[in-house]
Design a protein around this motif. Structure first.
Motif, PDB file in Angstrom:
ATOM      1  N   GLU A 181       0.676  -1.419   0.042  1.00 54.41           N
ATOM      2  CA  GLU A 181       0.001   0.081   0.165  1.00 54.41           C
ATOM      3  C   GLU A 181       0.866   1.147  -0.005  1.00 54.41           C
ATOM      4  OE1 GLU A 181      -0.165  -2.605   2.038  1.00 54.41           O
ATOM      5  OE2 GLU A 181      -2.284  -3.329   1.640  1.00 54.41           O
ATOM      6  N   GLU A 182       2.040   1.216   0.698  1.00 46.70           N
ATOM      7  CA  GLU A 182       2.885   2.364   0.831  1.00 46.70           C
ATOM      8  C   GLU A 182       3.654   2.650  -0.465  1.00 46.70           C
ATOM      9  OE1 GLU A 182       4.084   2.745   5.409  1.00 46.70           O
ATOM     10  OE2 GLU A 182       4.886   0.989   4.255  1.00 46.70           O
ATOM     11  N   VAL A 183       3.984   1.495  -1.193  1.00 44.83           N
ATOM     12  CA  VAL A 183       4.410   1.445  -2.497  1.00 44.83           C
ATOM     13  C   VAL A 183       3.380   2.083  -3.501  1.00 44.83           C
ATOM     14  CG1 VAL A 183       5.466   0.285  -4.417  1.00 44.83           C
ATOM     15  CG2 VAL A 183       6.102  -0.277  -1.973  1.00 44.83           C
ATOM     16  N   ALA A 184       2.338   1.634  -3.326  1.00 46.16           N
ATOM     17  CA  ALA A 184       1.605   2.232  -4.233  1.00 46.16           C
ATOM     18  C   ALA A 184       1.184   3.585  -4.157  1.00 46.16           C
ATOM     19  CB  ALA A 184      -0.050   1.459  -4.033  1.00 46.16           C
ATOM     20  N   ASP A 185       1.261   4.105  -2.856  1.00 40.52           N
ATOM     21  CA  ASP A 185       0.938   5.543  -2.597  1.00 40.52           C
ATOM     22  C   ASP A 185       2.203   6.542  -3.213  1.00 40.52           C
ATOM     23  OD1 ASP A 185      -1.450   5.265  -1.379  1.00 40.52           O
ATOM     24  OD2 ASP A 185      -0.269   5.142   0.785  1.00 40.52           O
ATOM     25  N   LEU A 186       3.325   5.832  -3.117  1.00 38.65           N
ATOM     26  CA  LEU A 186       4.537   6.556  -3.787  1.00 38.65           C
ATOM     27  C   LEU A 186       4.404   6.658  -5.278  1.00 38.65           C
ATOM     28  CD1 LEU A 186       7.595   5.182  -1.629  1.00 38.65           C
ATOM     29  CD2 LEU A 186       6.596   7.345  -1.520  1.00 38.65           C
ATOM     30  N   GLU A 187       3.872   5.621  -5.701  1.00 36.36           N
ATOM     31  CA  GLU A 187       3.577   5.286  -7.221  1.00 36.36           C
ATOM     32  C   GLU A 187       2.629   6.475  -7.817  1.00 36.36           C
ATOM     33  OE1 GLU A 187       3.772   2.063 -10.798  1.00 36.36           O
ATOM     34  OE2 GLU A 187       2.769   1.743  -8.832  1.00 36.36           O
ATOM     35  N   GLU A 188       1.703   6.452  -7.109  1.00 32.14           N
ATOM     36  CA  GLU A 188       0.695   7.470  -7.207  1.00 32.14           C
ATOM     37  C   GLU A 188       1.101   8.748  -7.120  1.00 32.14           C
ATOM     38  OE1 GLU A 188      -4.150   8.474  -6.241  1.00 32.14           O
ATOM     39  OE2 GLU A 188      -2.992   6.780  -5.053  1.00 32.14           O
ATOM     40  N   ALA A 189       2.037   8.918  -6.352  1.00 30.88           N
ATOM     41  CA  ALA A 189       2.601  10.509  -6.261  1.00 30.88           C
ATOM     42  C   ALA A 189       3.680  10.679  -7.147  1.00 30.88           C
ATOM     43  CB  ALA A 189       3.085  10.572  -4.920  1.00 30.88           C
ATOM     44  N   GLY A 190       3.922   9.853  -8.189  1.00 32.59           N
ATOM     45  CA  GLY A 190       4.782  10.135  -8.986  1.00 32.59           C
ATOM     46  C   GLY A 190       6.524  10.145  -8.486  1.00 32.59           C
ATOM     47  N   GLN A 191       6.661   9.270  -7.086  1.00 31.01           N
ATOM     48  CA  GLN A 191       7.823   9.639  -6.697  1.00 31.01           C
ATOM     49  C   GLN A 191       8.756   8.417  -6.833  1.00 31.01           C
ATOM     50  OE1 GLN A 191       7.264  10.522  -2.639  1.00 31.01           O
ATOM     51  NE2 GLN A 191       6.563  12.524  -3.139  1.00 31.01           N
ATOM     52  N   LEU A 192       8.283   7.395  -7.764  1.00 27.95           N
ATOM     53  CA  LEU A 192       9.057   6.221  -8.137  1.00 27.95           C
ATOM     54  C   LEU A 192       9.779   6.301  -9.512  1.00 27.95           C
ATOM     55  CD1 LEU A 192       7.114   3.256  -6.270  1.00 27.95           C
ATOM     56  CD2 LEU A 192       9.061   4.898  -5.508  1.00 27.95           C
ATOM     57  N   PRO A 193      10.765   5.574  -9.981  1.00 30.07           N
ATOM     58  CA  PRO A 193      11.289   5.360 -11.299  1.00 30.07           C
ATOM     59  C   PRO A 193      10.017   4.514 -11.972  1.00 30.07           C
ATOM     60  CG  PRO A 193      12.997   4.848  -9.592  1.00 30.07           C
ATOM     61  CD  PRO A 193      11.631   4.959  -8.788  1.00 30.07           C
ATOM     62  N   THR A 194      10.103   4.999 -13.367  1.00 31.75           N
ATOM     63  CA  THR A 194       9.335   4.005 -14.171  1.00 31.75           C
ATOM     64  C   THR A 194      10.399   3.271 -14.864  1.00 31.75           C
ATOM     65  OG1 THR A 194       7.842   5.956 -14.190  1.00 31.75           O
ATOM     66  CG2 THR A 194       7.722   4.341 -16.193  1.00 31.75           C
ATOM     67  N   VAL A 195       9.930   1.841 -15.124  1.00 29.22           N
ATOM     68  CA  VAL A 195      10.755   0.798 -15.992  1.00 29.22           C
ATOM     69  C   VAL A 195      10.109   0.629 -17.220  1.00 29.22           C
ATOM     70  CG1 VAL A 195      11.963  -1.443 -15.910  1.00 29.22           C
ATOM     71  CG2 VAL A 195      11.975  -0.061 -13.945  1.00 29.22           C
ATOM     72  N   THR A 196      10.877   0.331 -18.280  1.00 31.03           N
ATOM     73  CA  THR A 196      10.328   0.139 -19.532  1.00 31.03           C
ATOM     74  C   THR A 196      11.204  -0.907 -19.966  1.00 31.03           C
ATOM     75  OG1 THR A 196       9.488   2.491 -19.707  1.00 31.03           O
ATOM     76  CG2 THR A 196       9.681   0.874 -21.776  1.00 31.03           C
TER      77      THR A 196
END
Length: 318
Positions: A181-196
């Motif tokens: 849940e905490e990871v999802a919150d960081l992702e929603e806030a745009g604070q995690l890297p994006t892997v392609t």
């Protein structure tokens, strides 16, 4: 003396003896906690000479050191010291047979450090008992019998240590592994890297314009379906690693084959981040520096790191 002196005694210059002392009345009014055979230290009197100057220490020499003795000779007026805190202190190291000063840390201007851990409590419970609950600014006398191996002689004199606690700070809480849940919150806030991933499954990454999270992030990109991985396992994995500044420093994809390693023998961020996953899992790890190679690394990239990891399989034990 006990092993704790290895924590307390730096390599200092030998100095001449100090003189002077507080009055017995001051001693009675200002003295605090004690432990062990503290009566050994009844004659010890200390006059504080300020934060940057060694105090004057006086006692009836020679001290009859029959057991460990610790006593807060004068009590400070700062905050109460708590278990687990990191202490900064100055010390004076004296010959307990004649009162001469052997060493001190004031002249060099380099306070010493000690953490009030369970290890210290086990190694020297008397010192721990007196430090915890005493106030910052206290002058604490400490002595214990010399430990001389049977059949050997030594010219080392009996010793008296007087240390002054100048600060006590609670260390920051260690990083934790964030919940999904905490990871999802960081992702929603745009604070995690994006892997392609490209058509061949080789990863690239885009970093956000913010500081790295302070805790361990395990973002599951694809769940595994095989056996669960434990910290005791050796695994084969494909991975790419980047510094938080976006610089790639390692990649098994470029070598063309997975790497094998025991989870017990890698950085804590990998051990904690990959254990509990299943074979086939694909994850993004964001690892704080204290769970990686540190802020001033010598054996790997410094600072917080990000990894894309594919857990290929658990390697059977030989």
């Amino acid at each position: 003396m006990r092993k704790v002196l290895a924590f307390l005694l730096p390599a200092l210059l030998f100095l001449t003896a100090c003189g002077g002392a507080s009055t017995p009345a001051d001693f009675e009014q200002e003295s605090g906690k004690s432990a062990g055979a503290s009566e050994i230290l009844e004659s010890v009197e200390v006059t504080d000479a300020g934060p940057d100057t060694a105090p004057e220490v006086e006692f009836d020499a020679p001290l009859d050191i029959t057991d460990t003795a610790v006593r807060a000779v004068t009590e400070g007026d700062g905050e109460v010291i708590e278990a687990g805190q990191n202490l900064q202190f100055h010390l004076v190291f004296l010959n307990a047979d004649d009162g001469s000063v052997l060493q001190n840390s004031y002249e060099a201007g380099e306070p010493q450090s000690l953490q009030l851990t369970d290890q210290l409590k086990e190694v020297d419970p008397e010192l721990y008992e007196v430090l915890v609950g005493t106030k910052v600014g206290s002058q604490i006398a400490y002595t214990a019998p010399l430990e001389i191996p049977e059949g050997q002689e030594t010219a080392t004199p009996n010793q008296l240590l007087v240390l002054k606690v100048i600060s006590a700070e609670t260390p920051p809480a260690p990083p934790k592994k964030l919940s999904s849940e905490e990871v999802a919150d960081l992702e929603e806030a745009g604070q995690l890297p994006t892997v392609t991933l490209d058509d061949e499954g080789v990863p690239s990454i885009e970093f956000p314009d913010n500081e790295a999270p302070a805790d361990l992030v395990v973002k599951v990109i694809e769940e595994g379906t095989g056996e669960e991985i434990t910290e005791a396992d050796t695994i084969a994995a494909n991975y790419t690693g980047w510094s938080w500044q976006g610089e790639q420093f390692d990649s098994s994809f470029e070598r063309g084959e997975p790497s094998e390693f025991p989870l017990s023998g890698v950085i804590p961020g990998w051990t904690q981040g990959l254990s509990g996953l299943k074979e086939g899992a694909k994850v993004l790890l964001v690892i704080p520096s204290v769970m990686a190679y540190g802020d001033e690394a010598t054996q790997g990239p410094a600072g917080p790191l990000a990894f894309y990891v594919e857990v290929v399989e658990k390697v059977p034990a030989e």
